[in-house]
Design a protein around this motif. Sequence first.
Motif, PDB file in Angstrom:
ATOM      1  N   ALA A   1      -8.026   0.355   4.861  1.00 52.70           N
ATOM      2  CA  ALA A   1      -9.338   0.226   5.486  1.00 52.70           C
ATOM      3  C   ALA A   1     -10.199  -0.798   4.740  1.00 52.70           C
ATOM      4  N   VAL A   2     -10.180  -0.736   3.408  1.00 53.53           N
ATOM      5  CA  VAL A   2     -10.953  -1.692   2.603  1.00 53.53           C
ATOM      6  C   VAL A   2     -10.418  -3.106   2.807  1.00 53.53           C
ATOM      7  N   PHE A   3      -9.097  -3.235   2.834  1.00 50.90           N
ATOM      8  CA  PHE A   3      -8.461  -4.537   3.033  1.00 50.90           C
ATOM      9  C   PHE A   3      -8.832  -5.126   4.401  1.00 50.90           C
ATOM     10  N   ALA A   4      -8.746  -4.283   5.435  1.00 50.97           N
ATOM     11  CA  ALA A   4      -9.093  -4.742   6.787  1.00 50.97           C
ATOM     12  C   ALA A   4     -10.562  -5.135   6.884  1.00 50.97           C
TER      13      ALA A   4
ATOM     14  N   VAL B   1      -1.207   9.702   1.047  1.00 49.23           N
ATOM     15  CA  VAL B   1      -1.542   9.240   2.401  1.00 49.23           C
ATOM     16  C   VAL B   1      -2.998   8.799   2.468  1.00 49.23           C
ATOM     17  N   MET B   2      -3.892   9.594   1.869  1.00 50.06           N
ATOM     18  CA  MET B   2      -5.310   9.252   1.888  1.00 50.06           C
ATOM     19  C   MET B   2      -5.572   7.941   1.142  1.00 50.06           C
ATOM     20  N   ALA B   3      -4.860   7.728   0.035  1.00 50.57           N
ATOM     21  CA  ALA B   3      -5.025   6.491  -0.735  1.00 50.57           C
ATOM     22  C   ALA B   3      -4.560   5.286   0.080  1.00 50.57           C
TER      23      ALA B   3
ATOM     24  N   ALA C   1       0.827  -1.212   0.000  1.00 49.32           N
ATOM     25  CA  ALA C   1       0.000   0.000   0.000  1.00 49.32           C
ATOM     26  C   ALA C   1       0.851   1.247   0.000  1.00 49.32           C
ATOM     27  N   GLY C   2       2.092   1.129   0.509  1.00 45.35           N
ATOM     28  CA  GLY C   2       3.004   2.273   0.470  1.00 45.35           C
ATOM     29  C   GLY C   2       3.333   2.724  -0.936  1.00 45.35           C
ATOM     30  N   LEU C   3       3.200   1.814  -1.910  1.00 48.07           N
ATOM     31  CA  LEU C   3       3.448   2.186  -3.309  1.00 48.07           C
ATOM     32  C   LEU C   3       2.421   3.201  -3.806  1.00 48.07           C
ATOM     33  N   LEU C   4       1.224   3.199  -3.196  1.00 49.60           N
ATOM     34  CA  LEU C   4       0.204   4.167  -3.597  1.00 49.60           C
ATOM     35  C   LEU C   4       0.676   5.592  -3.334  1.00 49.60           C
TER      36      LEU C   4
ATOM     37  N   LEU D   1       0.037  18.356  -2.731  1.00 52.30           N
ATOM     38  CA  LEU D   1      -1.200  17.643  -3.016  1.00 52.30           C
ATOM     39  C   LEU D   1      -0.941  16.153  -3.273  1.00 52.30           C
ATOM     40  N   GLY D   2       0.171  15.855  -3.945  1.00 54.35           N
ATOM     41  CA  GLY D   2       0.513  14.459  -4.208  1.00 54.35           C
ATOM     42  C   GLY D   2       0.779  13.695  -2.919  1.00 54.35           C
ATOM     43  N   GLY D   3       1.482  14.332  -1.978  1.00 55.82           N
ATOM     44  CA  GLY D   3       1.729  13.703  -0.683  1.00 55.82           C
ATOM     45  C   GLY D   3       0.448  13.462   0.087  1.00 55.82           C
TER      46      GLY D   3
END
Length: 361
Positions: free
Chosen positions: A51-54, A43-45, A12-15, A37-39
């Motif tokens: 959250a979806v994975f959990a 983080v939000m991604a 997920a860190g790759l996002l 904005l990219g940072g």
Amino acid sequence: QASRLFTFPTLAGLLYNACLIGFLLGARSYPVVSLGLGGLAGVMAQVLALAVFARRIWPEWGIQFKFTHPMLKKVWKLMIPIFIGTGVAYINLIVDRVFASLLPVGTIAAMNFAIRVKEIPMGLFAVALSQAIYPVTSLQVARGETTALRNLFSRSLETLWLFIVPSIAGIMVLSQETIAFLFERGAFTRDATIVTAQALRFYVPGLLANASLDIVGRIFYSFQDTTTPVKVSMVGLAMNIVFNALLIHRLAHRGLALATSLSATFVFLVLLEILRRRMRGVEGKILLRNLGKIVGATVLMAIFLVFLRPIAKAPWGYLGAVITGMVVYGVLVLLFRPRSSENIIAILKRIWGKICYKQPS
């Protein structure tokens, strides 16, 4: 991580990187805004993906906001020292920048680039290893399994050193070539490479302590002791300021890097001694004996790299030298057989067995 699931959280860190690069490429005319904005989007991604994975793994878990939960008091009590410790780390960074501002223009940038290079082996090995052992060490402390904790801690440190020690030697021998390979293009001139490499050579001796502190800190957290590392870090901060003032006049930016290495080494040794007393030993003799084997293999690899320096000045030559050095070190580790290589050798044997295994006709 508490459930020992590490792969997806890491991926997920790759996002974050994807969002950051996407915004920078999509809004080249506004680099500062696109960077921010990219940072933020990255983080939000990450949070959304986790959250979806959990939710899919644990569908019975819901989100409930109970600020009166009794565990929250304990959590906050443990978190406050960590906040302070993080603040000490940033103050340390600010102090170094204040001293560096007294030196020629470009010194701060050179030190920043050197720190980035130093953080590469830390991110690859120290952070990953400390996160992997943390759930286990916490469980061992809760169960009072001191012997198992001591053994895991010792093996984890040694495994980390198996990768960090040759990284130190490789960066020391090929410091200028490494900086040139990574950064020397555009506005990053040859002079900038030389200054950055000088700082890197004095940062690297403290890499062993800095990397080991990730594991040492997790052991303290496993004991639910978040105050001791902060107290020792504050002493380290004071030492760093003193060393900065003493060394800047003779060594300039190299002195500031050396001060950071010396203070980090002090903090690591003090915390290690506290843990040794708390756990009634850390298998010190075994650690030192196997560290000697790792150092022996590393020295021979470093000598080999010295002869490869002439070809490492070119990009492909640098990659060839690094890969060759890794192969040489790997062979030497197989010959010297430090304890930390046992699991790696066992895995390689299993892989080789699967490759060579043939079904009977």
